[in-house]
Write an enzyme that holds these catalytic residues in place. Sequence first.
Site, PDB file in Angstrom:
ATOM      1  N   LYS A  74     -19.999 107.283  18.209  1.00 33.61           N
ATOM      2  CA  LYS A  74     -19.511 107.453  19.574  1.00 33.61           C
ATOM      3  C   LYS A  74     -20.295 106.574  20.550  1.00 33.61           C
ATOM      4  CE  LYS A  74     -16.817 110.122  17.630  1.00 33.61           C
ATOM      5  NZ  LYS A  74     -17.306 109.721  16.312  1.00 33.61           N
ATOM      6  N   GLU A 122      -4.684 100.763   3.542  1.00 32.10           N
ATOM      7  CA  GLU A 122      -4.535 102.205   3.352  1.00 32.10           C
ATOM      8  C   GLU A 122      -3.616 102.484   2.170  1.00 32.10           C
ATOM      9  OE1 GLU A 122      -4.317 105.935   3.012  1.00 32.10           O
ATOM     10  OE2 GLU A 122      -5.699 105.194   4.571  1.00 32.10           O
ATOM     11  N   ARG A 160     -14.885 111.670   2.445  1.00 28.94           N
ATOM     12  CA  ARG A 160     -16.192 112.221   2.132  1.00 28.94           C
ATOM     13  C   ARG A 160     -16.044 113.342   1.112  1.00 28.94           C
ATOM     14  NH1 ARG A 160     -20.115 110.418   5.379  1.00 28.94           N
ATOM     15  NH2 ARG A 160     -21.476 112.178   4.884  1.00 28.94           N
ATOM     16  N   ALA A 198     -18.060 118.654  12.408  1.00 33.59           N
ATOM     17  CA  ALA A 198     -19.359 119.167  12.828  1.00 33.59           C
ATOM     18  C   ALA A 198     -19.215 120.478  13.589  1.00 33.59           C
ATOM     19  CB  ALA A 198     -20.075 118.130  13.694  1.00 33.59           C
ATOM     20  N   HIS A 256      -5.135 118.612  41.029  1.00 33.41           N
ATOM     21  CA  HIS A 256      -4.383 117.367  41.266  1.00 33.41           C
ATOM     22  C   HIS A 256      -5.230 116.430  42.142  1.00 33.41           C
ATOM     23  CE1 HIS A 256      -1.077 114.627  42.143  1.00 33.41           C
ATOM     24  NE2 HIS A 256      -1.461 114.669  43.424  1.00 33.41           N
TER      25      HIS A 256
END
Length: 480
Positions: free
Chosen positions: A58, A211, A280, A328, A452
């Site tokens: 991230k 893929e 994984r 996680a 808004h």
Amino acid sequence: MAQEYDVVVIGSGPGGYVAAIRAAQLGLTTACVEKWINAQSAPVLGGTCLNVGCIPSKALLESTHKFHEANTAFADHGIAVTQLAMDVSAMQQRKQAVVNKLTTGVSGLFEANGVALINGHGQLHEDCLVKVTAADGSITELKAGHVILAAGSVPVKIPPAPLQGDLIVDNVGALDMAAVPGRLGIIGAGVIGLEMASIWKRLGSEVVILEAMDKFLAVADQDIAREGLTLLKKQGLDIRLNTLVSATEVVDNQVKVSYKDSGGEVQQLTFDKLIVAVGRAPYTQGLLAADSGVQLDERGFVFVDNQCRTDAPNVFAIGDIVRGPMLAHKASEEGMMVADLIAGNQAETNYHCIPGVIYTHPEMAWVGRMEQDLKAEGVDYKVGKFPFAATGRAMAAHDTDGFVKLLADANTDRILGCHIIGAHASELIAQVVIAMEFGSSAEDLALTVFAHPSLSEAVHEAALAVGNHAIHMANRRARK
């Protein structure tokens, strides 16, 4: 003489460290066993997520998104930028600084809560005896009232593409590249593959994703998947479905990849780097002694019930080594649940309300049921859908791709699921997760006041659209 604890946790990832801290908060004497050490032989806490997964990825996604925006979108805001460049070394240093701050933070939380950290490889034996083998070969025995197994997962390896130095790498190597590869190959178009592809494509790599499946993001609602595929291809990612890699070869510091295309023809591509991101697997190597009493299922996961109890008395297992999505936040919630159960409290995890996120841009996030599954099961449902392009905040931000899609039971109006593709989808999905946790109906969301201008108004409008009452688009009955 074995050291005695009320709770011994094996593994300090998001499941293990949270379980250990929660157990200690509840007054239980707690130890956490972690074998990972750094170059200075100091324990490394946080597991894959904090060290080589969620957090560093991230950090890189954020850095590269800012760079990409400056390159492609700042001019639309009237911001002139010249001679823009990315210092990859500085980017990597920042990433590591974020990781270090969080992992040392876990150490501080252990100390503050009285969790004993024991470094070494933990193995469960019968009667909740844990033997810990240190790096020097010495063995420490821990006798626990209860044991929580939280060993996590490891990248899946495939025979056609064995890892080789810094040329053929897994997610760890993908996060540590010191320079931008000219041509990057990625095997696997799942969460990891797409996020790594986004990072390096933004910095200038030519990226090809191979893929094996013939459907893009089968784990997601296919409405979201189709939109995601369109937008990612528009960004320049070359995503090739139904392609099976058969061999790799390193020649002259490059990687030659052979694969069968969708027509069965053998093709070859050459890359500067290749990332293997095919999923994984649960990490149970050396975790269980023969007399532990813990059973594995046919896929190698630790068998547990709905409250994460194993077949062995007073032994629980959580996170990536048990059934369910490898997330996680799912591991953390299981860790807190188990600690509460051990302390004698009532606790459960609502597996119907666990969100999933892919942190590409736009982000993709979801919770609950997918439309294709509802169709297959013959469930009578309603759909409310609203595009970000019709929201003022998205227009002001110049970030209008995507939509919010809400699914509700046609008879009870109870929310069955939500699927979002768009900016900050990871934050917006929480609103629907909370609603679902309280058993809300689409009407409940429709009657809720949203600020808004905000992106969250798209959630509001999608809820209104379930009843054909969306305000900011032409009303027409959503079709199945």
